[in-house]
Design a protein around this motif. Structure first.
Motif, mmCIF file in Angstrom:
data_model
loop_
_atom_site.group_PDB
_atom_site.id
_atom_site.type_symbol
_atom_site.label_atom_id
_atom_site.label_comp_id
_atom_site.label_asym_id
_atom_site.label_seq_id
_atom_site.Cartn_x
_atom_site.Cartn_y
_atom_site.Cartn_z
ATOM 1 N N LEU A 277 -60.297 10.014 -44.559
ATOM 2 C CA LEU A 277 -59.125 9.487 -45.261
ATOM 3 C C LEU A 277 -57.816 10.115 -44.788
ATOM 4 O O LEU A 277 -56.774 9.447 -44.802
ATOM 5 C CB LEU A 277 -59.287 9.682 -46.770
ATOM 6 C CG LEU A 277 -60.228 8.697 -47.469
ATOM 7 C CD1 LEU A 277 -60.448 9.102 -48.920
ATOM 8 C CD2 LEU A 277 -59.685 7.274 -47.388
ATOM 9 N N SER A 278 -57.846 11.373 -44.379
ATOM 10 C CA SER A 278 -56.604 11.980 -43.879
ATOM 11 C C SER A 278 -56.146 11.306 -42.598
ATOM 12 O O SER A 278 -54.948 11.045 -42.411
ATOM 13 C CB SER A 278 -56.802 13.479 -43.652
ATOM 14 O OG SER A 278 -57.804 13.725 -42.674
ATOM 15 N N VAL A 279 -57.093 10.995 -41.709
ATOM 16 C CA VAL A 279 -56.754 10.305 -40.461
ATOM 17 C C VAL A 279 -56.314 8.870 -40.748
ATOM 18 O O VAL A 279 -55.340 8.377 -40.162
ATOM 19 C CB VAL A 279 -57.962 10.324 -39.508
ATOM 20 C CG1 VAL A 279 -57.668 9.514 -38.247
ATOM 21 C CG2 VAL A 279 -58.311 11.758 -39.130
ATOM 22 N N VAL A 280 -57.013 8.191 -41.655
ATOM 23 C CA VAL A 280 -56.624 6.832 -42.036
ATOM 24 C C VAL A 280 -55.206 6.828 -42.600
ATOM 25 O O VAL A 280 -54.361 6.008 -42.210
ATOM 26 C CB VAL A 280 -57.619 6.265 -43.073
ATOM 27 C CG1 VAL A 280 -57.087 4.971 -43.689
ATOM 28 C CG2 VAL A 280 -58.977 6.009 -42.430
ATOM 29 N N GLY A 281 -54.928 7.753 -43.535
ATOM 30 C CA GLY A 281 -53.617 7.781 -44.165
ATOM 31 C C GLY A 281 -52.505 8.187 -43.215
ATOM 32 O O GLY A 281 -51.426 7.566 -43.199
ATOM 33 N N HIS A 282 -52.731 9.202 -42.397
ATOM 34 C CA HIS A 282 -51.680 9.752 -41.533
ATOM 35 C C HIS A 282 -51.491 8.935 -40.266
ATOM 36 O O HIS A 282 -50.393 8.479 -39.956
ATOM 37 C CB HIS A 282 -52.020 11.204 -41.190
ATOM 38 C CG HIS A 282 -51.003 11.884 -40.327
ATOM 39 N ND1 HIS A 282 -51.048 11.833 -38.950
ATOM 40 C CD2 HIS A 282 -49.920 12.639 -40.633
ATOM 41 C CE1 HIS A 282 -50.039 12.526 -38.451
ATOM 42 N NE2 HIS A 282 -49.339 13.024 -39.446
ATOM 43 N N ASP A 283 -52.575 8.749 -39.505
ATOM 44 C CA ASP A 283 -52.458 8.140 -38.185
ATOM 45 C C ASP A 283 -52.337 6.616 -38.244
ATOM 46 O O ASP A 283 -51.538 6.025 -37.520
ATOM 47 C CB ASP A 283 -53.672 8.508 -37.327
ATOM 48 C CG ASP A 283 -53.695 9.980 -36.964
ATOM 49 O OD1 ASP A 283 -52.870 10.737 -37.492
ATOM 50 O OD2 ASP A 283 -54.559 10.381 -36.159
ATOM 51 N N ALA A 284 -53.158 5.979 -39.089
ATOM 52 C CA ALA A 284 -53.193 4.516 -39.088
ATOM 53 C C ALA A 284 -52.193 3.888 -40.043
ATOM 54 O O ALA A 284 -51.605 2.855 -39.731
ATOM 55 C CB ALA A 284 -54.606 4.036 -39.428
#
Length: 456
Positions: A277-284
């Motif tokens: 979720l951190s990658v989904v929220g930040h990067d995407a």
């Protein structure tokens, strides 16, 4: 399903101290989990970019699999207290190496060292629960372990964001370690120190190597062949899991073997959806650290709150477990679907944040409403006895959950970081990933239905 193990004869003071130390360890382990998730986009940006996501997750999983099958062997040959202390020291070395890493290569090495310790400590700690606590208290302690995540789900992201912003992500990886070492030292003093019964346990090193190789294969950076690498890695891991778990577990229609396969499927659906979720929220989806830190906190908080309620009201009969499992599975399905829709349709930060929060809450609620019962069903000896020793059952539980977690998270991180050369738009990667996780959650629903049949 009637548990029948004999209660360990332990002084009340030792049981109380062991319980307190185990709860503290779980709390700090939860904090560490959230720290890793929260700082992952930050350390990747600092040391080399999103292509690190898959390899870092593989480095955290593959060494673990070299140690997990050795858990029962370690428990029957070495003092439990010494195992706790030895592997805690190794975990500290790995964490310090990560915090001091000047490059991605050193970070990968430190992650691998920490994973070796984590693989051994997972089984040894589960063995401490099985051997050090009376059976009549075990279910309540398992519920309490879930309850610690109420605190860690709030404290972990808050601690990680605060320390990373003021001191840097490196300090966030190590500031909590002295408390964790102290808690494990108390557990080592209170757990039964003599080796467990069952000296016939053997280490299936061959299958352990296959598990590790499968985990590494999932994250191989082989360009247009990446999709094939993911398929081959997944096949290797499932084949090894089939050999290491009790015979026929992945296709079992009832009993503890079916419960173990359900645990594997549920772990895949939940951790595959929440660990990234951190990658989904930040990067995407473009959220700031304080916003995606809130999203990261929600699944664990929902899990913990629901786990406290269900753990205090265990579903000991098949009918109640079947109903509870069905509700939990549909929570996982709905949570993954909401995140997929958010990635496809949300066009403003407020909508993105709201969608991710709702999806994360559904995922955590689904897991928390089931996990204590599912874990209890995997650990409790049925009547008649199915022949699984306590050490073997503890190893199987940790292995099933770890395989499900590693298979889903490594594949998810690899997909989000590279798209396997097939999809280049980050939002589209999110939609495809969570659509696939809906299918995984439906598989988990079928395995839970099988686990609800405890008798022929």
């Amino acid at each position: 399903m009637a548990p029948t193990p004999a209660d360990p004869v332990r002084p009340r003071r030792a049981i109380a101290a062991l319980t307190a130390s185990l709860l503290t360890i779980e709390l700090l382990a939860g904090v560490q989990t959230y720290v890793t998730q929260t700082v992952l986009p930050l350390l990747a940006a600092d040391l080399g970019g999103a292509h690190l996501y898959g390899p870092l997750d593989a480095a955290a999983q593959a060494p673990t699999f070299l140690m997990l099958p050795a858990g029962a062997w370690l428990l029957v040959r070495f003092r439990t207290d010494r195992l706790l202390l030895w592997f805690t020291a190794l975990a500290v070395v790995g964490s310090a190496t990560c915090a001091l890493a000047p490059s991605a290569g050193v970070l990968l090495a430190g992650t691998a060292v920490r994973a070796v310790a984590a693989g051994a400590l997972a089984t040894v700690s589960m063995g401490a629960v099985v051997r050090g606590l009376p059976a009549r208290h075990r279910q309540l302690v398992l519920a309490g372990l879930s309850g610690t995540w109420v605190v860690s789900s709030l404290l972990g992201p808050l601690y990680a964001v605060a320390v990373a912003q003021h001191l840097g992500w490196r300090w966030a990886l190590v500031l909590h370690l002295p408390l964790l070492v102290a808690a494990r030292a108390v557990a080592a003093r209170c757990v039964p120190s003599e080796p467990a019964a069952g000296a016939g346990e053997r280490v299936p090193w061959g299958w352990a190597v296959v598990l590790a190789a499968g985990s590494l294969t999932l994250a191989l950076p082989v360009g247009p062949w990446s999709a094939l690498a993911v398929a081959v890695g997944a096949a290797l891991m499932l084949r090894a899991a089939s050999a290491l778990l009790p015979a026929g577990a992945l296709r079992a229609r009832r009993g503890r073997p079916a419960a173990l396969s359900a645990l594997l499927a549920v772990a895949s659906a939940y951790f595959g959806a929440t660990a990234v979720l951190s990658v989904v929220g930040h990067d995407a989806l473009g959220l700031a650290p304080h916003a995606y830190g809130l999203v990261v906190a929600v699944p664990g908080l929902a899990w913990a709150v629901c786990g406290l309620w269900t753990g205090a009201r265990p579903a000991l009969d098949d009918a109640r477990f079947r109903r509870r499992g069905a509700r939990a599975a549909w929570g996982l399905v709905a949570g993954a679907a909401v995140v997929a829709v958010t990635g496809a349709l949300a066009d403003r930060p407020a909508l993105v944040l709201a969608g991710l929060l709702v999806g994360a809450a559904l995922l955590g609620g689904g897991m928390g409403s089931l996990y204590p019962d599912l874990l209890g069903r995997c650990l409790a000896r049925p009547d008649p006895d199915d022949g699984l020793s306590d050490a073997r059952a503890a190893t199987a539980v940790v292995l099933a959950e770890a395989v499900g977690l590693a298979l889903a998270t490594t594949a998810a991180f690899t997909w989000l970081g590279s798209g396997l050369g097939l999809v280049h738009e980050p939002r589209t990667r999110v939609v495809v990933l969570y659509a696939a996780l809906v299918a995984v959650a439906l598989v988990a629903a079928r395995r839970l239905a099988a686990a609800a049949r405890s008798r022929p």
